[in-house]
Design an enzyme around this catalytic site. Structure first.
Site, PDB file in Angstrom:
ATOM      1  N   LYS A   1       0.806  -1.225   0.000  1.00 42.36           N
ATOM      2  CA  LYS A   1       0.000   0.000   0.000  1.00 42.36           C
ATOM      3  C   LYS A   1       0.841   1.277   0.000  1.00 42.36           C
ATOM      4  CE  LYS A   1      -4.508  -1.404   1.634  1.00 42.36           C
ATOM      5  NZ  LYS A   1      -4.319  -2.833   1.963  1.00 42.36           N
TER       6      LYS A   1
ATOM      7  N   GLU B   1     -10.019   7.300   3.960  1.00 43.63           N
ATOM      8  CA  GLU B   1     -10.888   6.421   4.728  1.00 43.63           C
ATOM      9  C   GLU B   1     -10.212   5.064   4.774  1.00 43.63           C
ATOM     10  OE1 GLU B   1     -12.252   6.930   1.349  1.00 43.63           O
ATOM     11  OE2 GLU B   1     -11.437   4.966   0.856  1.00 43.63           O
TER      12      GLU B   1
ATOM     13  N   SER C   1       1.478  -9.803  -1.227  1.00 44.06           N
ATOM     14  CA  SER C   1       1.195  -8.376  -1.045  1.00 44.06           C
ATOM     15  C   SER C   1       1.580  -7.833   0.324  1.00 44.06           C
ATOM     16  CB  SER C   1      -0.280  -8.095  -1.316  1.00 44.06           C
ATOM     17  OG  SER C   1      -1.105  -8.942  -0.529  1.00 44.06           O
TER      18      SER C   1
HETATM   19  C1  LIG Z   1      -5.126  -3.835   1.584  1.00 43.48           C
HETATM   20  C2  LIG Z   1      -4.437  -5.089   1.253  1.00 43.48           C
HETATM   21  C3  LIG Z   1      -4.860  -5.900   0.176  1.00 43.48           C
HETATM   22  C4  LIG Z   1      -6.084  -5.608  -0.637  1.00 43.48           C
HETATM   23  O1  LIG Z   1      -6.046  -4.418  -1.364  1.00 43.48           O
HETATM   24  P1  LIG Z   1      -5.835  -4.386  -2.938  1.00 43.48           P
HETATM   25  O2  LIG Z   1      -6.142  -2.994  -3.306  1.00 43.48           O
HETATM   26  O3  LIG Z   1      -6.784  -5.383  -3.530  1.00 43.48           O
HETATM   27  O4  LIG Z   1      -4.438  -4.760  -3.207  1.00 43.48           O
HETATM   28  C5  LIG Z   1      -4.113  -7.029  -0.119  1.00 43.48           C
HETATM   29  N1  LIG Z   1      -3.037  -7.382   0.613  1.00 43.48           N
HETATM   30  C6  LIG Z   1      -2.617  -6.641   1.656  1.00 43.48           C
HETATM   31  C7  LIG Z   1      -1.427  -7.089   2.412  1.00 43.48           C
HETATM   32  C8  LIG Z   1      -3.307  -5.472   2.017  1.00 43.48           C
HETATM   33  O5  LIG Z   1      -2.887  -4.747   3.057  1.00 43.48           O
END
Ligand SMILES: *Cc1c(COP(=O)(O)O)cnc(C)c1O
Length: 397
Positions: free
Chosen positions: A85, A107, A374
């Site tokens: 993020k 938000e 992610s």
């Molecule tokens: C917020 C988050 C997501 C989901 O958000 P996307 O916009 O779909 O990427 C996925 N993985 C992690 C670790 C997150 O913090």
């Protein structure tokens, strides 16, 4: 395709009062995007503050256990703040400063985007106010504490269901009232144009790096690129590197929760239909008369009732495929990555790992599944333990 439109999706479904600030934002972003100095500063911060580039890790023991395709992880969990993020919030904070805005608002649902925004607000010396449903404030206390520690103000919203969609309404209200000095930081590839394109561009560093790293390390592109989809920003960032490579299958994994048939899930493409949310047309979870539904997933970060409009388009055209993974499968994948690779993944990312675990055994050994990891899972350990205490054991791999 018309700018800001992805087939029938995207656009700017917003109050008239927001047309001017959105036009201003679009012009400023177009200008920044073409400015080498802006791009150089963005890259420098990603390198020196976030710690990019993030490596590719071959998941050797997991691959050997499964037999079949090699599983390779793109390690966004190793970024400062522990997820992808921050790539986006840095880009938007740079743009806010360039536009002369003095204040950041956001938000947040699970709190991760709030923390990423509070982080860059501190880095850039800007005040930051975060809107969060009161229910989420109670559920996500550690992230609320993090935001406060970083100097942000958190506003609990008591209206409606007191969750993400109510916080979104409040943030938009604030922006309408204060757009002269305020920049609204959106955390995923959703919202009105230019947000979906802008967030995709900032996150495309994931896919651009991964494509180059695949060629350097493995001498080929992946056969499939797999990522979890909440709003869709980490997936769009990964896919951006491979959209023009027709040989690379793009796979988005949605939160199947307790199963699509139960209605308790957060799979907007697999289980929803088109409508308008947050200023853009896309797939949504909604009732027959268009009320937004509450979402459910073991993973708080996938709990968004919509999805970025570009994903809606990629789904309809078939360029990308979208599949659900349920809670139990995600928890099993979480365990597998812990035990086989010594990596505690975010529960969100565990959904993508679960899909790779399903697919690998059916593919030849020279195939490669590239999985976007992610985020890291330290934040999820209590959730995993609580989920396990309430459910029958998941079979160990
Ligand atoms: C917020 C988050 C997501 C989901 O958000 P996307 O916009 O779909 O990427 C996925 N993985 C992690 C670790 C997150 O913090």
């Amino acid at each position: 395709m018309k700018k800001g439109h992805y087939g029938p999706y995207g656009g700017q479904y917003i109050a008239e009062t927001l047309m001017t600030p959105l036009r201003e934002l679009e012009a400023a972003y177009e200008d920044a995007k073409a400015d080498p100095a802006f791009q150089a500063e963005f890259r420098e911060i990603l390198r020196d503050y976030v710690g990019r580039e993030s490596p590719l890790t071959f998941a050797r023991r997991l691959t050997e256990r499964l037999g079949g395709a090699r599983i390779v992880l793109k390690r966004e969990d190793l970024n400062h703040t522990g997820a992808h993020k921050v790539n986006n919030t840095i880009g938007q904070a740079l743009l806010a400063r360039r536009m002369g805005k003095k204040r950041l608002i956001a938000e947040t649902g699970a709190g991760m985007h709030g923390v990423a925004t509070a982080t860059v607000a501190a880095l850039f010396g800007m005040p930051c106010e975060v809107y969060m449903g009161a229910t989420d404030v109670a559920r996500q206390a550690p992230n609320v504490a993090r935001m406060k520690m970083l100097g942000a103000t958190v506003h609990p919203i008591e209206e409606g269901g007191a969750t993400l969609k109510d916080a979104m309404n409040e943030a938009i209200r604030d922006w309408i009232a204060n757009c002269d000095d305020t920049f609204y930081v959106i955390g995923t590839v959703a919202g009105p144009h230019p947000y979906p394109a802008m967030v995709r561009d900032f996150q495309s560093v994931i896919g651009t790096e991964a494509r180059r790293q695949m060629l350097e390390k493995f001498g080929k592109l992946p056969d499939q690129a797999i990522a979890c989809v909440g709003g869709g920003s980490n997936a769009m960032g990964l896919f951006a590197g491979f959209l023009d490579d027709p040989g690379v299958r793009l796979v988005g994994v949605e939160a199947g929760g307790k199963g699509i048939a139960t209605g308790e899930h957060a799979a907007s493409i697999c289980g929803g239909r088109p409508g308008v949310l947050h200023g853009s047309k896309t797939y949504l979870l909604q009732t027959d008369d268009g009320q937004i539904l509450d979402t459910y997933s073991v993973s708080a970060g996938l709990d968004y009732p919509g999805v970025g409009p570009e994903h809606a388009y990629l789904a309809d055209t078939g360029r990308a495929e979208y599949v659900p993974v349920d809670d139990a499968e995600a928890v099993a994948a979480f365990d597998a990555l812990c035990r086989y690779e010594g990596i505690i993944p975010a529960l969100e990312s565990s959904h993508a790992v679960a899909e790779a675990i399903k697919r690998a055994p059916h593919l030849p050994g020279d195939a490669i599944l590239l999985v976007n990891l992610s985020g890291r899972g330290d934040k999820d350990m209590d959730n995993v333990l609580a989920w396990k205490a309430a459910h029958p054991p998941v079979p160990a791999l």
